[in-house]
Design a protein around this motif. Structure first.
Motif: not given
Length: 302
Positions: A74-79, A92-96, A101-109, A128-134
């Motif tokens: 949650e701290d990371s998301l606020r930052t 790079d910020v959007l990718k992170l 968001l994925y780790l928080l369970g907010r998969e669609s976001e 693209r790699y992160a999206l493939g993993r999702i």
């Protein structure tokens, strides 16, 4: 996916400290803490540096990475949200943000964030790699395959994409395609990426599932040598040895897996079976008790 770019921080340090001589100590402390995997200390140093350095908004991304690695999601998301307010187009910020968001369970976001990155930069490999993993985790295998295929076409030496593409093909029972990409991944990591033990572990699991236990043992043992802190590597080695009827050796490897990760449910199940097989009743009782205790808990992804 979460590797920290220390070179970027070095460049950033020079840019910030050229204007203010008071911030280099905190930035160097943050770098060393992060590199030493003391992420809590890294967070504290980055926050201190934000008070000392000019252009503190430039420290938001490395701070968010440290918070993520410390599992302060949650701290990371606020930052990251603060960073996007300062620089809405920072991919790079959007990718992170997608990772968090994925780790928080907010998969669609998470998916939306990563797709936004790719709309602006279709060649952004990390997104693209992160999206493939999702997609793979959601069992959307066709979309995962498409994502990883695009990656290996763009970068034929993307060893993680080859490995994940092989895993997807294996799940689709397309064994010849899976084997081709497993072999390519292993070739790429053999000398140049020794830290990436997953290629060996994933290939070992592939051969285990297909009854080729000697190959599975060799690959899993190599994974264990490359990363002796991964319980899965020891578990796969022990399972292969058990399938080869080398029970005493299998027990040693499985015990090591259970010591590395005391919540490794599958390791206790196999220990129970093997202890019972070799006539060690007391040890079998302990293992099955632990297995049953863990059976009622959510199983972590491995």
């Amino acid at each position: 996916m979460l590797k920290f770019n220390l070179l970027s921080l070095t460049v950033l340090t020079g840019a910030l400290c050229a204007a203010n001589a008071e911030c280099p100590v905190s930035l160097e402390r943050a770098r060393k803490a992060y590199e030493g995997r003391d992420f809590v200390a890294a967070i504290e140093s980055f926050r201190q540096a934000r008070q000392e350095c000019p252009q503190p908004e430039r420290l938001l991304l490395p701070l968010a990475r440290a918070e993520l690695m410390a599992l302060r999601l949650e701290d990371s998301l606020r930052t990251l949200n603060e960073a996007l307010q300062a620089d809405p187009g920072n991919l790079d910020v959007l990718k992170l943000q997608g990772d968090v968001l994925y780790l928080l369970g907010r998969e669609s976001e998470a998916e939306m964030a990563l797709q936004t990155v790719l709309r602006h930069d279709p060649r952004h490999q990390d997104a693209r790699y992160a999206l493939g993993r999702i997609y793979y985790q959601q069992k959307r295998l066709g979309e995962a395959v498409a994502a990883f295929q695009q990656l290996v076409q763009q970068n034929p030496k993307h060893y993680r994409a080859h490995d994940n593409l092989a895993v997807c093909y294996a799940a689709q029972q397309k064994d010849s395609d899976a084997l081709r990409h497993f072999l390519r991944a292993l070739d790429l990591v053999h000398q140049d990426h020794r830290e990436y033990d997953a290629a060996y572990a994933n290939a070992a699991e592939f051969f285990l599932d297909r009854g080729e236990f000697e190959k599975a043992f060799q690959l899993a043992a190599e994974a264990s040598e490359r990363n002796p802190n991964a319980a899965r590597n020891f578990f796969l080695t022990g399972k292969a040895l058990a399938r080869l009827e080398k029970n005493d050796l299998a027990i040693r490897w499985l015990k090591q897996a259970s010591e590395i990760d005391t919540n490794y449910q599958e390791a206790y199940y196999w220990l129970f079976q093997l202890y019972r097989k070799v006539g060690k009743t007391e040890e079998a009782d302990v293992a099955v008790k632990k297995f049953k205790e863990l059976s009622g808990k959510p199983r972590p992804a491995r």
